[in-house]
Design an enzyme around this catalytic site. Structure first.
Site, mmCIF file in Angstrom:
data_model
loop_
_atom_site.group_PDB
_atom_site.id
_atom_site.type_symbol
_atom_site.label_atom_id
_atom_site.label_comp_id
_atom_site.label_asym_id
_atom_site.label_seq_id
_atom_site.Cartn_x
_atom_site.Cartn_y
_atom_site.Cartn_z
ATOM 1 N N ARG A 100 0.822 -1.215 0.000
ATOM 2 C CA ARG A 100 0.000 0.000 0.000
ATOM 3 C C ARG A 100 0.856 1.266 0.000
ATOM 4 O O ARG A 100 0.437 2.293 -0.543
ATOM 5 C CB ARG A 100 -0.927 0.005 1.208
ATOM 6 C CG ARG A 100 -2.039 -0.996 1.003
ATOM 7 C CD ARG A 100 -3.000 -0.987 2.151
ATOM 8 N NE ARG A 100 -4.203 -1.708 1.771
ATOM 9 C CZ ARG A 100 -5.062 -2.234 2.612
ATOM 10 N NH1 ARG A 100 -4.873 -2.106 3.904
ATOM 11 N NH2 ARG A 100 -6.124 -2.866 2.185
ATOM 12 N N GLY A 129 -14.236 -3.772 1.142
ATOM 13 C CA GLY A 129 -15.573 -3.212 1.375
ATOM 14 C C GLY A 129 -15.959 -2.170 0.340
ATOM 15 O O GLY A 129 -17.104 -2.125 -0.124
ATOM 16 N N LYS A 133 -20.438 -16.474 2.547
ATOM 17 C CA LYS A 133 -21.859 -16.314 2.862
ATOM 18 C C LYS A 133 -22.660 -15.605 1.785
ATOM 19 O O LYS A 133 -22.207 -14.604 1.219
ATOM 20 C CB LYS A 133 -21.980 -15.503 4.150
ATOM 21 C CG LYS A 133 -21.612 -16.291 5.374
ATOM 22 C CD LYS A 133 -22.124 -15.598 6.614
ATOM 23 C CE LYS A 133 -21.021 -14.877 7.328
ATOM 24 N NZ LYS A 133 -21.320 -13.770 8.108
HETATM 25 P P1 AMP Z 1 -15.649 -13.942 1.250
HETATM 26 O O1 AMP Z 1 -14.953 -13.078 2.244
HETATM 27 O O2 AMP Z 1 -17.123 -13.933 1.389
HETATM 28 O O3 AMP Z 1 -15.165 -13.720 -0.160
HETATM 29 O O4 AMP Z 1 -15.282 -15.411 1.650
HETATM 30 C C1 AMP Z 1 -13.999 -15.933 1.557
HETATM 31 C C2 AMP Z 1 -13.973 -17.187 2.360
HETATM 32 O O5 AMP Z 1 -14.874 -18.130 1.808
HETATM 33 C C3 AMP Z 1 -12.646 -17.839 2.399
HETATM 34 O O6 AMP Z 1 -12.135 -17.765 3.700
HETATM 35 C C4 AMP Z 1 -12.932 -19.288 1.994
HETATM 36 O O7 AMP Z 1 -12.282 -20.221 2.807
HETATM 37 C C5 AMP Z 1 -14.414 -19.390 2.171
HETATM 38 N N1 AMP Z 1 -14.978 -20.471 1.333
HETATM 39 C C6 AMP Z 1 -14.905 -20.606 0.001
HETATM 40 N N2 AMP Z 1 -15.480 -21.731 -0.406
HETATM 41 C C7 AMP Z 1 -15.945 -22.363 0.697
HETATM 42 C C8 AMP Z 1 -16.621 -23.580 0.945
HETATM 43 N N3 AMP Z 1 -16.961 -24.408 -0.051
HETATM 44 N N4 AMP Z 1 -16.922 -23.901 2.224
HETATM 45 C C9 AMP Z 1 -16.590 -23.090 3.228
HETATM 46 N N5 AMP Z 1 -15.949 -21.909 3.066
HETATM 47 C C10 AMP Z 1 -15.632 -21.550 1.815
#
Ligand code: AMP
Length: 390
Positions: A34, A372, A199
């Site tokens: 950064r 974000g 999620k």
């Molecule tokens: P996000 O911050 O919403 O982009 O989520 C990223 C996170 O999603 C990472 O830490 C991954 O380990 C998790 N992730 C991706 N695929 C899966 C899965 N099939 N089951 C559980 N966690 C997942």
């Protein structure tokens, strides 16, 4: 909106809001990306013989104990090495000492002011965009440049507060981010969205906004299982976002041709990197299994959908990429995009971390630096930090 080139910077006191929120361990910077990213705007101002006053936050400051942990002084040292010149550092975020230092600055001098969030100890003045604080900081300079994309979705005193009082423009970093992201406002078609990550809840706004414009939305990662559950499939112990099953049902029924879900997955019984996994078709998952990556047939399905895309945006990894076993097909799809030169914007956060680790970050069209901030842009929200520059 003005650009940095439109501002009269020559010999002026220029305040630049940077994003020096760098990772630190025991007072040492562990990744200076950064700081390096801020050099272009700083050097541009130095070439104009400006007196450069830098502001940034670092971490969160909620109590006295957070002050020492989030001291910006190490950034001044690193910046000095990178700029190959002295960088002044003000321990204080306001007051006579800071003002005297600024009064004594010559053209071409650089000053870094202590962490803007030190002001949060006193009634969250920075984070609540306290009017007095914004106007005080503005009084220290003549021109304001905001180059901190990571906080562009927040109205803070050190961005919106200052911009309200001075001629203002985005720096080169924000300019590049907006140029790339704005290509998604009226995208070329086919426009394909790839969504992964944990999620559904975190991506609802993005889905609602982009489903209107996209030709296809490819869904992988943990969030795919809530969609599969909404279709009535057995997902075993895979990640489920129970509260959003109905949202998934609604999206699937309104856009049946746009949403593409996994047809096979890498399955295991425990959330660990140690066990062997097997790849199963989506209809074969049993109650004690969980899916941690997309399978090869899904990879092929996604590649086909991407093969004709004119522009792509990708947010979230397709599997648990932190585990070596389950990062495979996130990496493979990144490779496909790079090898086939598919114009792709990586939408910040974990997918950029995955691309960096796999060596693809510099090879994609644009890897957004804001987590974000990028998500809120993709949700179609107006970003206060940008509005304040208009
Ligand atoms: P996000 O911050 O919403 O982009 O989520 C990223 C996170 O999603 C990472 O830490 C991954 O380990 C998790 N992730 C991706 N695929 C899966 C899965 N099939 N089951 C559980 N966690 C997942």
């Amino acid at each position: 909106m003005k650009t940095i080139r439109d501002l009269d910077i020559n010999n002026k006191k220029v305040i630049i809001r940077c994003d020096f929120n760098v990772p630190m361990k025991e007072g040492k910077i562990t990744d200076d990306t950064r700081i390096v990213a801020a050099l272009e705007t700083i050097n541009y101002c130095l070439e104009k013989n400006a007196k450069v006053i830098l502001l940034s936050h670092l971490g969160r400051v909620k109590e006295e104990a957070d002050l020492a942990k989030n001291d910006l002084a190490p950034v001044a040292d690193r910046l000095s090495q990178l700029l190959k010149k002295d960088v002044l550092f003000s321990e204080k975020t306001r007051g006579p000492e800071l003002e005297a230092t600024i009064d004594s600055m010559q053209g071409g001098d650089v000053l870094l002011v202590q962490n803007t969030r030190y002001e949060d100890l006193d009634g969250k003045k920075e984070s609540s965009n306290d009017e007095e604080l914004g106007s005080y900081w503005a009084s220290l300079g003549e021109v304001f440049i905001n180059d901190a994309f990571g906080t562009i979705h927040r109205a803070h005193a050190s961005n919106c507060g200052i911009a309200a009082h001075l001629p203002s423009a985005p720096g080169f970093l924000i300019e590049r981010e907006l140029k790339a992201l704005s290509e998604l406002d009226n995208p070329e078609h086919p426009f394909v969205v790839i969504l992964g990550g944990a999620k559904v809840a975190d991506k609802i706004g993005v889905i609602e906004n982009l489903v209107k414009k996209a030709d296809k939305i490819l869904i992988g990662g943990g969030m795919a299982f809530t969609f599969l559950k909404a279709q009535g499939k057995e997902i075993g112990k895979s990640l489920l976002d129970e509260e959003n099953i109905d949202f998934c049902k609604k999206v699937l029924s309104e856009h049946p041709d746009k949403i593409i879900l996994p047809i096979d997955v890498a399955i295991t019984n425990e959330y660990t990197n140690d066990e062997e996994y097997r790849v199963k078709n989506i209809d074969e998952i049993t109650s004690n299994e969980m899916g941690l990556d997309i399978g090869n047939k899904t990879l092929e399905l996604f590649e086909n959908a991407l093969s004709t895309a004119k522009i792509v945006v990708w947010n979230g990894p397709l599997g648990v990429y932190e585990f070596t076993k389950y990062k495979k097909n996130t990496d493979e799809l990144l490779k496909y995009i790079v090898d086939n030169n598919i114009k792709t914007i990586l939408g910040g956060g974990d997918i950029v971390a995955a691309a960096t680790a796999a060596g693809y970050k510099e090879k994609v069209y644009h890897a957004s630096t804001g987590g974000g901030a990028t998500l809120e842009y993709l949700e179609g929200k107006t970003l206060p930090g940008i509005e304040s520059l208009k």
